[in-house]
Design an enzyme around this catalytic site. Structure first.
Site, PDB file in Angstrom:
ATOM      1  N   ARG A  54       0.686  -1.153   0.011  1.00 51.83           N
ATOM      2  CA  ARG A  54      -0.017  -0.100   0.200  1.00 51.83           C
ATOM      3  C   ARG A  54       0.983   1.004   0.081  1.00 51.83           C
ATOM      4  NH1 ARG A  54      -2.608   4.173   0.374  1.00 51.83           N
ATOM      5  NH2 ARG A  54      -4.625   4.480   0.855  1.00 51.83           N
ATOM      6  N   GLU A  62     -11.293   5.514  -5.740  1.00 49.86           N
ATOM      7  CA  GLU A  62     -11.415   4.162  -5.629  1.00 49.86           C
ATOM      8  C   GLU A  62     -11.791   3.199  -6.906  1.00 49.86           C
ATOM      9  OE1 GLU A  62     -11.353   1.881  -2.854  1.00 49.86           O
ATOM     10  OE2 GLU A  62     -10.482   3.764  -1.998  1.00 49.86           O
ATOM     11  N   ARG A  98      -1.110  -5.456   4.440  1.00 47.99           N
ATOM     12  CA  ARG A  98      -0.464  -4.707   3.446  1.00 47.99           C
ATOM     13  C   ARG A  98       0.899  -3.971   4.120  1.00 47.99           C
ATOM     14  NH1 ARG A  98      -5.104  -1.487   0.910  1.00 47.99           N
ATOM     15  NH2 ARG A  98      -4.932  -0.810   2.733  1.00 47.99           N
TER      16      ARG A  98
END
Length: 165
Positions: A54, A62, A98
């Site tokens: 990330r 998004e 992540r």
């Protein structure tokens, strides 16, 4: 012979599991980008194991939920690093396991900063007080680059909040 093969397969699996659990926070390493999930999330191959990354300091529109510029952001990230060997500076892990990281591509570009420069991301001030990212966002807004061409772009964290309701 059969016992030896079973033992070898077991050893390979144990070794692979150890690699997958290696902590990469606060480490700098190189890896190949093997997948782009959206504008701020990628998958790399490190020591033959996939690792989700990330991008630190930024938040992109998004892709899921079809936020405007979500697909553009994913494509921009792909153009910057898909299939390439990158340098990853791991910071920490998020709640989704992540690795939060700063990524530099093979052209020595800071990918995180490039996403803001291209107008494909916001500086994620909730998690970053880095003034460089703030400055880059202000420049992109001023120059009406990428998503800043829109009259009132919605920040991804507000988009996600609206989608929850």
């Amino acid at each position: 012979m059969r016992y030896f093969l079973v033992l070898m397969l077991f050893s390979v699996e144990i070794f692979g599991a150890l690699q997958r659990t290696e902590k990469l926070s606060n480490k700098t390493f190189t890896a190949k980008v093997i997948g782009i999930m959206d504008g701020d999330t990628m998958e790399i191959l490190y020591k033959n194991s996939p690792v989700k990354i990330r991008l630190a300091h930024i938040d992109c529109p998004e892709k899921r939920g079809k936020q405007p510029f979500g697909n553009h952001a994913k494509n921009a990230l792909s153009d910057l690093c898909f299939g390439r060997t990158v340098t990853v500076k791991g910071e920490k892990y998020d709640r989704y396991k992540r690795l939060i990281a700063v990524v530099t591509n093979d052209k020595n570009q800071n990918v995180n900063q490039q996403m803001i420069r291209l107008g494909m991301a916001w500086h994620y001030k909730k998690y970053s007080q880095n003034p460089i990212y703030e400055k880059l966002e202000l420049e992109a807004r001023k120059n009406r680059v990428g998503l800043w061409k829109e009259p009132n772009p919605t920040a991804p964290w507000l988009w996600r909040e609206k989608k929850k309701k």
